[in-house]
Design a protein around this motif. Structure first.
Motif, PDB file in Angstrom:
ATOM      1  N   PRO A 229       0.821  -1.216   0.000  1.00 26.89           N
ATOM      2  CA  PRO A 229       0.000   0.000   0.000  1.00 26.89           C
ATOM      3  C   PRO A 229       0.855   1.266   0.000  1.00 26.89           C
ATOM      4  CG  PRO A 229       0.146  -0.876   2.217  1.00 26.89           C
ATOM      5  CD  PRO A 229       0.852  -1.865   1.321  1.00 26.89           C
ATOM      6  N   GLN A 230       0.286   2.325  -0.543  1.00 29.43           N
ATOM      7  CA  GLN A 230       0.910   3.646  -0.441  1.00 29.43           C
ATOM      8  C   GLN A 230       0.424   4.333   0.838  1.00 29.43           C
ATOM      9  OE1 GLN A 230       3.139   4.629  -2.768  1.00 29.43           O
ATOM     10  NE2 GLN A 230       3.635   6.531  -1.711  1.00 29.43           N
TER      11      GLN A 230
ATOM     12  N   ASN B  49       9.200  -2.268   2.018  1.00 30.21           N
ATOM     13  CA  ASN B  49       8.814  -2.078   0.619  1.00 30.21           C
ATOM     14  C   ASN B  49       9.635  -0.978  -0.036  1.00 30.21           C
ATOM     15  OD1 ASN B  49       6.886  -4.071   0.854  1.00 30.21           O
ATOM     16  ND2 ASN B  49       5.169  -2.664   1.095  1.00 30.21           N
ATOM     17  N   GLU B  50       9.894   0.091   0.720  1.00 28.20           N
ATOM     18  CA  GLU B  50      10.703   1.190   0.192  1.00 28.20           C
ATOM     19  C   GLU B  50      12.106   0.699  -0.155  1.00 28.20           C
ATOM     20  OE1 GLU B  50      10.047   5.218   0.228  1.00 28.20           O
ATOM     21  OE2 GLU B  50       8.708   3.798  -0.764  1.00 28.20           O
ATOM     22  N   GLY B  51      12.649  -0.168   0.689  1.00 27.80           N
ATOM     23  CA  GLY B  51      13.993  -0.682   0.459  1.00 27.80           C
ATOM     24  C   GLY B  51      14.099  -1.595  -0.739  1.00 27.80           C
TER      25      GLY B  51
ATOM     26  N   ILE C 288       6.110   9.804  -3.968  1.00 23.69           N
ATOM     27  CA  ILE C 288       5.286  10.073  -2.800  1.00 23.69           C
ATOM     28  C   ILE C 288       5.622   9.064  -1.721  1.00 23.69           C
ATOM     29  CG2 ILE C 288       2.936  10.284  -1.939  1.00 23.69           C
ATOM     30  CD1 ILE C 288       2.059  10.879  -4.820  1.00 23.69           C
ATOM     31  N   ALA C 289       5.991   9.550  -0.562  1.00 15.24           N
ATOM     32  CA  ALA C 289       6.364   8.652   0.531  1.00 15.24           C
ATOM     33  C   ALA C 289       5.132   7.939   1.072  1.00 15.24           C
ATOM     34  CB  ALA C 289       7.040   9.442   1.637  1.00 15.24           C
ATOM     35  N   PRO C 290       5.235   6.642   1.329  1.00 19.16           N
ATOM     36  CA  PRO C 290       4.116   5.911   1.917  1.00 19.16           C
ATOM     37  C   PRO C 290       3.884   6.364   3.358  1.00 19.16           C
ATOM     38  CG  PRO C 290       6.064   4.524   1.851  1.00 19.16           C
ATOM     39  CD  PRO C 290       6.407   5.785   1.117  1.00 19.16           C
ATOM     40  N   LYS C 291       2.662   6.210   3.836  1.00 22.26           N
ATOM     41  CA  LYS C 291       2.333   6.738   5.154  1.00 22.26           C
ATOM     42  C   LYS C 291       1.168   5.967   5.768  1.00 22.26           C
ATOM     43  CE  LYS C 291       3.872  10.338   6.291  1.00 22.26           C
ATOM     44  NZ  LYS C 291       5.100  10.715   7.020  1.00 22.26           N
ATOM     45  N   ILE C 292       1.213   5.844   7.105  1.00 26.78           N
ATOM     46  CA  ILE C 292       0.079   5.366   7.888  1.00 26.78           C
ATOM     47  C   ILE C 292      -0.526   6.569   8.600  1.00 26.78           C
ATOM     48  CG2 ILE C 292      -0.682   3.938   9.832  1.00 26.78           C
ATOM     49  CD1 ILE C 292       1.805   2.198   9.319  1.00 26.78           C
ATOM     50  N   ILE C 293      -1.821   6.794   8.387  1.00 26.93           N
ATOM     51  CA  ILE C 293      -2.551   7.787   9.168  1.00 26.93           C
ATOM     52  C   ILE C 293      -3.302   7.013  10.238  1.00 26.93           C
ATOM     53  CG2 ILE C 293      -4.144   9.741   9.120  1.00 26.93           C
ATOM     54  CD1 ILE C 293      -1.826  10.088   7.189  1.00 26.93           C
TER      55      ILE C 293
ATOM     56  N   THR D  17      -7.293   8.625  -0.600  1.00 22.48           N
ATOM     57  CA  THR D  17      -7.725   7.272  -0.929  1.00 22.48           C
ATOM     58  C   THR D  17      -6.710   6.310  -0.344  1.00 22.48           C
ATOM     59  OG1 THR D  17      -8.775   7.980  -2.991  1.00 22.48           O
ATOM     60  CG2 THR D  17      -8.225   5.643  -2.790  1.00 22.48           C
ATOM     61  N   PHE D  18      -7.194   5.309   0.362  1.00 21.68           N
ATOM     62  CA  PHE D  18      -6.324   4.368   1.058  1.00 21.68           C
ATOM     63  C   PHE D  18      -6.303   3.003   0.355  1.00 21.68           C
ATOM     64  CE2 PHE D  18      -7.531   7.509   4.187  1.00 21.68           C
ATOM     65  CZ  PHE D  18      -6.334   7.780   4.830  1.00 21.68           C
ATOM     66  N   ASP D  19      -5.155   2.359   0.417  1.00 21.86           N
ATOM     67  CA  ASP D  19      -4.984   1.025  -0.161  1.00 21.86           C
ATOM     68  C   ASP D  19      -5.250  -0.066   0.865  1.00 21.86           C
ATOM     69  OD1 ASP D  19      -3.697   2.115  -2.687  1.00 21.86           O
ATOM     70  OD2 ASP D  19      -2.297   2.829  -1.171  1.00 21.86           O
TER      71      ASP D  19
END
Length: 225
Positions: A53-54, A77-79, A92-97, A139-141
Motif C-alpha cells: 500500500p501507499q 517495501n521502500e527498500g 510520494i512517501a508511503p504513510k500510515i494515518i 484514498t487508502f490502499d
C-alpha cells in the motif's frame, strides 16, 4: 499456550523495540492485551509487504504497536524499490494515518511512535476517525479497524468509501474471545457490536470476506473492483 510459544519461536523475531513497547504497554496501561503483539504484528508487517500500500488508515492506535509493525512493512517495501521507482522525481512517501479517539492515550503513545525506527512513516492523530478520516481527502490502499467494537459497522461504512477498488480492510477482534457465539454475552454491547458487524459484512456484496481464527479473530475484507 504451548502451541502459541511454539509458533512464536518459529516466526520472525519481535525485535527489541517492539518487545519493550509490549512490556511497557502491559505494565503501564489497562487492558494491555489490546496491543497486537508478536504474532499479529508480524502478520500485519507481512500483509503490508504483500499488498504494497501507499497509504494505510488505522482506526484505534492504542499504544502504537500495530502502527509500528505496519510501518516496518512500508519501510521494507521502500527498500525493495527498483532503481526506476527510486529515480521518480515526484515520488510520494508511503504513510500510515492512525487515529486514536482517547486523548489520554497520547502521553504514552506519541513518544513510542516518534522514537521508533519507522516514525517517518506514521502520522499519529488524536480524534474520531469516523468524522476526521473523510476530511483528509485521501484514498487508502489498506485499513486496519481496531477501535470501539460497539461502532464497528459505523466505522466500516466511514472507511469503505475511502478505499481504492481492490484495497484491503482488516478488522481486529471479530471473534471476541468466542463471545460472538456465546449466549452468556447476549446483552454485552461490545459483543453485540461485533456480531452486528460480522453479520453485516457477510451480506455486503461490495466486498469479499475471510475471518482468520488467530488471537480473538482477524477479518480480512477485500473491496471489490
Amino acid at each position: 499456550m504451548r502451541i502459541e510459544n511454539y509458533i512464536l519461536s518459529h516466526i520472525e523475531p519481535e525485535g527489541d523495540y517492539l518487545y519493550r513497547l509490549w512490556r511497557a504497554t502491559n505494565v503501564q496501561l489497562l487492558h494491555g492485551r489490546m496491543a497486537s503483539g508478536h504474532l499479529q504484528g508480524r502478520l500485519l508487517k507481512m500483509l503490508v509487504e504483500m499488498i504494497r500500500p501507499q497509504y494505510i488508515l488505522e482506526v484505534g492506535t492504542f499504544s502504537g504497536y500495530s502502527a509500528i509493525c505496519m510501518a516496518e512493512g512500508l519501510k521494507e517495501n521502500e527498500g525493495k524499490k527498483g532503481k526506476e521507482e527510486s529515480d521518480e522525481k515526484e515520488e510520494i512517501a508511503p504513510k500510515i494515518i492512525t487515529f486514536e479517539i482517547n486523548d489520554e492515550q497520547e502521553e504514552f503513545t506519541r513518544p513510542w511512535i516518534e522514537n521508533s525506527p519507522v516514525a517517518e512513516y506514521i502520522d499519529f492523530r488524536i480524534g474520531d476517525a469516523i468524522t476526521e478520516a473523510p476530511k483528509l481527502g485521501m484514498t487508502f490502499d489498506m485499513a486496519f479497524i481496531d477501535g470501539d467494537k460497539r461502532t464497528y459497522v459505523e466505522t466500516y461504512e466511514a472507511v469503505l468509501p475511502l478505499m481504492r477498488p481492490g484495497g484491503f480492510i482488516l478488522a481486529d477482534n471479530t471473534l471476541w474471545d468466542g463471545h460472538v457465539c456465546d449466549p452468556a454475552y447476549d446483552h454485552d454491547q461490545q459483543t453485540l457490536g461485533i456480531r452486528e458487524f460480522n453479520d453485516y459484512i457477510a451480506k455486503d456484496p461490495r466486498v469479499e470476506v475471510v475471518i482468520l481464527p488467530m488471537r480473538d479473530g482477524l477479518t480480512m475484507i477485500k473491496v471489490k473492483k
